[in-house]
Scaffold this motif. Structure first.
Motif, PDB file in Angstrom:
ATOM      1  N   GLU A  52       0.824  -1.207   0.000  1.00  0.00           N
ATOM      2  CA  GLU A  52       0.000   0.000   0.000  1.00  0.00           C
ATOM      3  C   GLU A  52       0.859   1.258   0.000  1.00  0.00           C
ATOM      4  O   GLU A  52       0.435   2.307  -0.447  1.00  0.00           O
ATOM      5  N   SER A  53       2.084   1.144   0.500  1.00  0.00           N
ATOM      6  CA  SER A  53       2.960   2.314   0.548  1.00  0.00           C
ATOM      7  C   SER A  53       3.369   2.772  -0.846  1.00  0.00           C
ATOM      8  O   SER A  53       3.865   3.871  -1.021  1.00  0.00           O
ATOM      9  N   GLU A  54       3.169   1.912  -1.857  1.00  0.00           N
ATOM     10  CA  GLU A  54       3.543   2.264  -3.209  1.00  0.00           C
ATOM     11  C   GLU A  54       2.365   2.828  -4.003  1.00  0.00           C
ATOM     12  O   GLU A  54       2.477   3.058  -5.200  1.00  0.00           O
ATOM     13  N   LYS A  55       1.216   3.010  -3.345  1.00  0.00           N
ATOM     14  CA  LYS A  55       0.098   3.631  -4.032  1.00  0.00           C
ATOM     15  C   LYS A  55       0.480   5.049  -4.423  1.00  0.00           C
ATOM     16  O   LYS A  55       1.146   5.763  -3.685  1.00  0.00           O
ATOM     17  N   ILE A  56       0.001   5.457  -5.569  1.00  0.00           N
ATOM     18  CA  ILE A  56       0.445   6.723  -6.136  1.00  0.00           C
ATOM     19  C   ILE A  56       0.125   7.910  -5.231  1.00  0.00           C
ATOM     20  O   ILE A  56       0.897   8.876  -5.167  1.00  0.00           O
ATOM     21  N   GLU A  57      -0.998   7.854  -4.503  1.00  0.00           N
ATOM     22  CA  GLU A  57      -1.341   9.000  -3.659  1.00  0.00           C
ATOM     23  C   GLU A  57      -0.472   9.091  -2.415  1.00  0.00           C
ATOM     24  O   GLU A  57      -0.478  10.114  -1.726  1.00  0.00           O
ATOM     25  N   ASN A  58       0.277   8.028  -2.117  1.00  0.00           N
ATOM     26  CA  ASN A  58       1.158   8.053  -0.942  1.00  0.00           C
ATOM     27  C   ASN A  58       2.583   8.487  -1.288  1.00  0.00           C
ATOM     28  O   ASN A  58       3.423   8.600  -0.400  1.00  0.00           O
ATOM     29  N   LEU A  59       2.845   8.708  -2.560  1.00  0.00           N
ATOM     30  CA  LEU A  59       4.195   9.063  -2.994  1.00  0.00           C
ATOM     31  C   LEU A  59       4.295  10.561  -3.297  1.00  0.00           C
ATOM     32  O   LEU A  59       3.366  11.169  -3.825  1.00  0.00           O
ATOM     33  N   SER A  60       5.433  11.134  -2.981  1.00  0.00           N
ATOM     34  CA  SER A  60       5.673  12.547  -3.241  1.00  0.00           C
ATOM     35  C   SER A  60       6.349  12.736  -4.595  1.00  0.00           C
ATOM     36  O   SER A  60       7.276  12.003  -4.953  1.00  0.00           O
ATOM     37  N   PHE A  61       5.860  13.715  -5.337  1.00  0.00           N
ATOM     38  CA  PHE A  61       6.461  14.051  -6.628  1.00  0.00           C
ATOM     39  C   PHE A  61       7.085  15.450  -6.601  1.00  0.00           C
ATOM     40  O   PHE A  61       7.192  16.116  -7.628  1.00  0.00           O
ATOM     41  N   GLU A  62       7.484  15.854  -5.410  1.00  0.00           N
ATOM     42  CA  GLU A  62       8.195  17.125  -5.256  1.00  0.00           C
ATOM     43  C   GLU A  62       9.691  16.800  -5.179  1.00  0.00           C
ATOM     44  O   GLU A  62      10.154  16.188  -4.213  1.00  0.00           O
ATOM     45  N   PHE A  63      10.426  17.202  -6.187  1.00  0.00           N
ATOM     46  CA  PHE A  63      11.850  16.856  -6.271  1.00  0.00           C
ATOM     47  C   PHE A  63      12.709  18.117  -6.236  1.00  0.00           C
ATOM     48  O   PHE A  63      12.453  19.071  -6.979  1.00  0.00           O
ATOM     49  N   GLU A  64      13.719  18.116  -5.375  1.00  0.00           N
ATOM     50  CA  GLU A  64      14.636  19.250  -5.277  1.00  0.00           C
ATOM     51  C   GLU A  64      16.072  18.750  -5.354  1.00  0.00           C
ATOM     52  O   GLU A  64      16.583  18.128  -4.439  1.00  0.00           O
ATOM     53  N   ASP A  65      16.667  19.009  -6.504  1.00  0.00           N
ATOM     54  CA  ASP A  65      18.067  18.643  -6.754  1.00  0.00           C
ATOM     55  C   ASP A  65      18.324  17.168  -6.424  1.00  0.00           C
ATOM     56  O   ASP A  65      19.191  16.829  -5.622  1.00  0.00           O
ATOM     57  N   VAL A  97      18.151  12.042 -11.401  1.00  0.00           N
ATOM     58  CA  VAL A  97      17.040  11.669 -12.280  1.00  0.00           C
ATOM     59  C   VAL A  97      16.689  10.196 -12.093  1.00  0.00           C
ATOM     60  O   VAL A  97      15.535   9.793 -12.270  1.00  0.00           O
ATOM     61  N   SER A  98      17.666   9.386 -11.715  1.00  0.00           N
ATOM     62  CA  SER A  98      17.389   7.961 -11.467  1.00  0.00           C
ATOM     63  C   SER A  98      16.382   7.793 -10.335  1.00  0.00           C
ATOM     64  O   SER A  98      15.529   6.893 -10.362  1.00  0.00           O
ATOM     65  N   GLN A  99      16.440   8.658  -9.316  1.00  0.00           N
ATOM     66  CA  GLN A  99      15.502   8.596  -8.198  1.00  0.00           C
ATOM     67  C   GLN A  99      14.096   8.969  -8.648  1.00  0.00           C
ATOM     68  O   GLN A  99      13.107   8.384  -8.188  1.00  0.00           O
ATOM     69  N   ILE A 100      14.005   9.940  -9.551  1.00  0.00           N
ATOM     70  CA  ILE A 100      12.693  10.331 -10.098  1.00  0.00           C
ATOM     71  C   ILE A 100      12.085   9.172 -10.876  1.00  0.00           C
ATOM     72  O   ILE A 100      10.898   8.868 -10.744  1.00  0.00           O
ATOM     73  N   PHE A 101      12.913   8.503 -11.672  1.00  0.00           N
ATOM     74  CA  PHE A 101      12.424   7.362 -12.434  1.00  0.00           C
ATOM     75  C   PHE A 101      11.955   6.233 -11.506  1.00  0.00           C
ATOM     76  O   PHE A 101      10.957   5.559 -11.780  1.00  0.00           O
ATOM     77  N   ASN A 120      24.845  11.453 -13.856  1.00  0.00           N
ATOM     78  CA  ASN A 120      25.216  12.695 -13.154  1.00  0.00           C
ATOM     79  C   ASN A 120      24.187  13.808 -13.345  1.00  0.00           C
ATOM     80  O   ASN A 120      24.493  14.985 -13.140  1.00  0.00           O
ATOM     81  N   CYS A 121      22.982  13.426 -13.746  1.00  0.00           N
ATOM     82  CA  CYS A 121      21.928  14.419 -14.000  1.00  0.00           C
ATOM     83  C   CYS A 121      21.026  14.566 -12.771  1.00  0.00           C
ATOM     84  O   CYS A 121      20.517  13.563 -12.244  1.00  0.00           O
ATOM     85  N   TYR A 122      20.817  15.802 -12.338  1.00  0.00           N
ATOM     86  CA  TYR A 122      19.973  16.113 -11.188  1.00  0.00           C
ATOM     87  C   TYR A 122      18.877  17.083 -11.638  1.00  0.00           C
ATOM     88  O   TYR A 122      19.109  17.942 -12.490  1.00  0.00           O
ATOM     89  N   LEU A 123      17.705  16.949 -11.009  1.00  0.00           N
ATOM     90  CA  LEU A 123      16.587  17.818 -11.382  1.00  0.00           C
ATOM     91  C   LEU A 123      15.883  18.372 -10.149  1.00  0.00           C
ATOM     92  O   LEU A 123      15.840  17.725  -9.093  1.00  0.00           O
ATOM     93  N   THR A 124      15.318  19.567 -10.318  1.00  0.00           N
ATOM     94  CA  THR A 124      14.406  20.147  -9.334  1.00  0.00           C
ATOM     95  C   THR A 124      13.093  20.420 -10.052  1.00  0.00           C
ATOM     96  O   THR A 124      13.059  21.190 -11.021  1.00  0.00           O
ATOM     97  N   SER A 125      12.030  19.774  -9.605  1.00  0.00           N
ATOM     98  CA  SER A 125      10.764  19.923 -10.316  1.00  0.00           C
ATOM     99  C   SER A 125       9.596  19.495  -9.433  1.00  0.00           C
ATOM    100  O   SER A 125       9.742  18.654  -8.548  1.00  0.00           O
ATOM    101  N   SER A 126       8.434  20.097  -9.687  1.00  0.00           N
ATOM    102  CA  SER A 126       7.201  19.710  -9.022  1.00  0.00           C
ATOM    103  C   SER A 126       6.314  18.996 -10.035  1.00  0.00           C
ATOM    104  O   SER A 126       5.876  19.586 -11.014  1.00  0.00           O
ATOM    105  N   LEU A 127       6.061  17.716  -9.789  1.00  0.00           N
ATOM    106  CA  LEU A 127       5.303  16.895 -10.738  1.00  0.00           C
ATOM    107  C   LEU A 127       4.040  16.309 -10.088  1.00  0.00           C
ATOM    108  O   LEU A 127       3.525  15.282 -10.534  1.00  0.00           O
ATOM    109  N   SER A 128       3.533  16.966  -9.075  1.00  0.00           N
ATOM    110  CA  SER A 128       2.425  16.390  -8.297  1.00  0.00           C
ATOM    111  C   SER A 128       1.081  16.446  -9.005  1.00  0.00           C
ATOM    112  O   SER A 128       0.201  15.635  -8.719  1.00  0.00           O
TER     113      SER A 128
END
Length: 366
Positions: free
Chosen positions: A282-295, A298-302, A322-330
């Motif tokens: 249940e912890s992997e349900k989409i509503e329980n995951l955060s899509f706020e990424f700060e630096d 990109v592998s973690q976002i994937f 070596n690619c890092y991103l800051t983005s709000s994808l919620s």
């Protein structure tokens, strides 16, 4: 001579639709009031019939002639037995009292018949909803053990759970976007204020302009559930099941509502903390995951996207290590999330979405 001049039983009035409209809706097209005043005897019988309809408290009396006759016969037999016993034991029980009792007892009997009939008619399921829609629909069924991603023509995405079905038009036309759900799905709707998005699921219609939410509406379940992650959701009763539907309910982020199909009623709005991760999967349900990424890499976002949508992402790890991103994808559908990531990485990065597999093609990040 009018047909109603020959009415001499309560059931004669109950089966007359113009009489029901007059009593329940004050629609006196047939001049019932004037007709009643012509005869005191007639007015007394009409008053008894009126008591039945008021006791029932319904808009329509959808009971057959045979059912009415059977109910009246059974009730009159019971009243007769009571009257005989009462006369033997106590003179207090008068005929006037039994006449009032007849009205009440028959009313309850008719209401019981009506309630059974009406509840069967109130039930709305996926097949009935799809059958009424005259547009050509695409149906997708998830027979796999994992959720499946469906990308709609407007850019919205649907995460369809196992043992669930979704029907949707190949291309939206008109002023609304609509889909039909049987089972459970998480929706991420692309914003379009000019075209509301409607999810038909059993007896409920969920309307949004652009937001993310979950609907659970299996055909055999007693309840329909709606849970909101982001934005605002408008939940209403399907207009086809009632001439006077219940007042709609607006849900805000982290709020949910349950509709009881048997009682035909909404429960209380519940406020949830979606940041609390339940146990196990249940912890992997989409509503329980955060899509706020700060630096973050990109592998973690994937990895987050893979968990949320039950997809596999293939990408050139050496190019993007070596690619890092800051983005709000919620608040974006899946395809929009992927577009934002690809544009942020630049260097001709693009993606392909094939069912539950995503392929990222990139020469590295800027």
């Amino acid at each position: 001579m009018q047909k109603r001049d020959n009415y001499n039983k309560i059931e004669d009035f109950l089966e007359d639709s113009s009489f029901r409209r007059w009593i329940l809706n004050q629609d006196d097209i047939q001049n019932w009031e004037e007709w009643c005043l012509e005869s005191p005897k007639r007015a007394k019988l009409v008053e008894e019939a009126r008591l039945f309809l008021i006791a029932l408290g319904v808009d329509e009396l959808k009971i057959s002639h045979e059912e009415i006759q059977a109910s009246l016969a059974e009730t009159r037999n019971k009243i007769l037995l009571h009257e005989i016993n009462a006369q033997k034991t106590n003179a207090f029980w008068t005929k006037g009292w039994f006449r009032a009792a007849a009205v009440l007892l028959v009313s309850f009997s008719l209401y019981f018949l009506y309630d059974l009939n009406q509840k069967s008619n109130l039930a709305v399921n996926y097949e009935k909803l799809v059958e009424k829609d005259n547009e050509g629909l695409i149906e997708q069924t998830n027979n796999s053990p994992e959720p499946q991603v469906i990308s709609l023509s407007d850019g919205s995405s649907v995460l369809l759970q196992p043992k669930s079905k979704l029907s949707y038009p190949k291309k939206n036309s008109g002023n609304v976007r609509k889909v039909f759900l049987s089972g459970e799905a998480f929706f991420e709707i692309k914003k379009d204020p000019s075209k509301p998005f409607l999810v038909y699921a059993n007896e409920l219609v969920t309307t949004v302009l652009g937001t993310s939410f979950r609907v659970k509406a299996y055909e055999g379940d007693a309840n329909v559930e709606v849970l909101v992650k982001t934005g605002k959701v408008h939940v209403s009763q399907n207009e086809t099941i009632s001439k006077k539907p219940m007042l709609p309910i607006d849900l805000l982020p982290n709020e949910s509502i349950i509709y009881n199909r048997k009682k035909v009623a909404f429960g209380n709005v519940q406020t949830l903390d979606l940041t609390l991760k339940p146990i196990e999967k249940e912890s992997e349900k989409i509503e329980n995951l955060s899509f706020e990424f700060e630096d973050v890499p990109v592998s973690q976002i994937f990895e987050t996207i893979e968990k949320a949508y039950s997809v596999e992402i293939k990408y050139p790890k050496s190019m993007l290590k070596n690619c890092y991103l800051t983005s709000s994808l919620s608040d974006q559908p899946l395809t929009e999330k992927l577009n934002i990531i690809c544009e942020s990485l630049g260097n001709n990065t693009r993606f392909e979405l094939n069912n539950n597999e995503i392929i990222i093609k990139s020469n590295g990040c800027n």
